[in-house]
Design an enzyme around this catalytic site. Structure first.
Site, short mmCIF file in Angstrom:
data_model
loop_
_atom_site.label_atom_id
_atom_site.label_comp_id
_atom_site.label_asym_id
_atom_site.label_seq_id
_atom_site.Cartn_x
_atom_site.Cartn_y
_atom_site.Cartn_z
N CYS A 1 9.38 69.39 2.54
CA CYS A 1 9.01 70.18 3.71
C CYS A 1 7.52 70.53 3.73
O CYS A 1 6.94 70.70 4.80
CB CYS A 1 9.85 71.45 3.77
SG CYS A 1 11.62 71.13 3.94
N TYR B 1 23.18 50.52 16.59
CA TYR B 1 21.84 50.75 16.05
C TYR B 1 20.98 49.49 16.17
O TYR B 1 19.87 49.53 16.71
CB TYR B 1 21.89 51.21 14.59
CG TYR B 1 20.54 51.04 13.95
CD1 TYR B 1 19.52 51.93 14.26
CD2 TYR B 1 20.24 49.92 13.17
CE1 TYR B 1 18.23 51.73 13.76
CE2 TYR B 1 18.97 49.72 12.67
CZ TYR B 1 17.98 50.62 12.97
OH TYR B 1 16.72 50.41 12.50
N GLU C 1 16.43 43.85 10.38
CA GLU C 1 17.40 44.89 10.70
C GLU C 1 18.77 44.59 10.09
O GLU C 1 19.46 45.50 9.63
CB GLU C 1 17.51 45.07 12.21
CG GLU C 1 16.25 45.64 12.87
CD GLU C 1 15.88 47.04 12.38
OE1 GLU C 1 16.69 47.69 11.70
OE2 GLU C 1 14.76 47.48 12.68
N CYS D 1 5.69 68.13 5.80
CA CYS D 1 6.29 67.80 7.10
C CYS D 1 5.41 68.27 8.27
O CYS D 1 5.00 69.43 8.31
CB CYS D 1 7.67 68.44 7.22
SG CYS D 1 8.48 68.07 8.79
N ASP E 1 19.20 55.98 13.87
CA ASP E 1 19.73 55.59 12.57
C ASP E 1 20.02 56.85 11.76
O ASP E 1 19.89 57.96 12.25
CB ASP E 1 18.75 54.67 11.84
CG ASP E 1 17.63 55.46 11.20
OD1 ASP E 1 17.23 56.49 11.77
OD2 ASP E 1 17.16 55.06 10.12
#
Length: 310
Positions: A217, A137, A54, A220, A155
């Site tokens: 998209c 975060y 991270e 998606c 995030d």
DNA sequence: AATCCGGGGGT
DNA sequence: ACCCCAGGATT
């Protein structure tokens, strides 16, 4: 309007259900079938590994992190291992991941974990937040991904997916801790394991499908529930992000050149060598002074500089 | 809220 | 050329 508000609409049987629970379920199912095989998703990956990953992923793309992460965890498999070496070693091993003070902060966090938490990465979000270099975060990401705790993790990817799918906007508004956590909390499944999966799933969706530019998209899983799509993809109308100054010729470039030189040698670098890196003396001196102030470089002798020795 | 902080890859 | 990237600290 949020997903819950639209939930009263009856939809066709094969359409994505537009309740919060429906959105989360669709995204998590998609994730189960499409998740990238990333090191920190392997079974048995340590909490320390998650924390290191991270830190590295703070503003550095996944593909550049993977090889450095492997090196780090082989060399320093526990917080105590990293804490036992000089911080300059961490900075050197950070290589060109960028923002090298993250390496310094990660080293400091390792020392703090060793001294205050018996060498065990803490579970508690507030304990994590108290560590150097860990913000809102990262604290939640470690608690959720390393330990499976139920927290909203937000995030930049998550913010973008919510902005589009739920708020119907092309881009998220500027980050707001309270608003962002509230928006994610609305979507987060109650059940603990499902919540942890969804935190990762929505990030993944934003990273590989609902990307900032040229979103895919057609691939998606929630396109039929997407408020942005339903609204005809309106352009972003909110405040413009500040254009970041160009890197070429910036102080950041000069700092980077000096750091690269310090990393490249295992003996002190002379002022003359630093002079050769950048012609403008004023900017060069400013950059070096900044590195010294940040603790990224130290003056080991008159006109001799090195990475922090300890 | 605005600025600073690396470096590389995609468009 | 410009934008973006699993952000955080400082002012």
């Amino acid at each position: 309007m949020n997903a819950t508000a639209r939930s009263t609409t009856t939809v066709a049987a094969d359409a994505v259900e537009t309740t919060a629970a429906g959105l989360a379920a669709e995204i998590s199912t998609w994730f189960g079938e499409n998740a990238r095989d990333l090191p920190w998703r392997r079974a048995g990956f340590s909490a320390w590994g998650t924390l290191v990953s991270e830190f590295m992923l703070q503003q550095t793309p996944v593909n550049r992190v993977i090889p450095r992460l492997a090196e780090w965890l082989e060399r320093w498999p526990t917080p105590g291992d990293l804490a036992s070496v000089p911080p300059g070693e961490a900075v050197r091993a950070w290589a060109s991941l960028g923002y090298p003070r993250r390496a310094l902060w990660l080293h400091a966090a390792a020392v703090e974990i060793t001294e205050r938490h018996g060498g065990v990465v803490p579970h508690d979000v507030d304990d994590l937040l108290a560590l150097t270099g860990i913000g809102d975060y990262t604290a939640r990401a470690v608690a959720a991904f390393a330990y499976g705790h139920r927290h909203p993790v937000v995030d930049t990817n998550t913010r973008r997916v919510i902005a589009r799918a739920v708020a119907g906007q092309a881009e998220p508004a500027p980050p707001s801790r309270r608003r962002d956590l509230e928006a994610m909390s609305q979507l987060l499944p109650e059940e603990t394991v499902a919540a942890a999966v969804f935190n990762a799933a929505i990030m993944e969706l934003g990273a590989v499908v609902c990307t900032s530019r040229s979103p895919r998209c057609e691939a998606c899983p929630i396109r039929d529930a997407c408020a942005w799509r339903a609204a005809g993809y309106p352009e972003y109308a909110g405040p413009k992000k500040a254009v970041q100054k160009k890197f070429e010729g910036s102080d950041r470039q000069v700092r980077g050149l000096i750091m690269a030189e310090l990393r490249a040698t295992h003996h002190p670098v002379t002022a003359a060598e630093i002079e050769s890196l950048w012609p403008d003396a004023v900017q060069r001196d400013r950059a070096l002074a900044g590195l010294l102030a940040d603790g990224l470089a130290v003056c080991v002798d008159t006109g001799m500089y090195a990475l922090s020795q300890g």
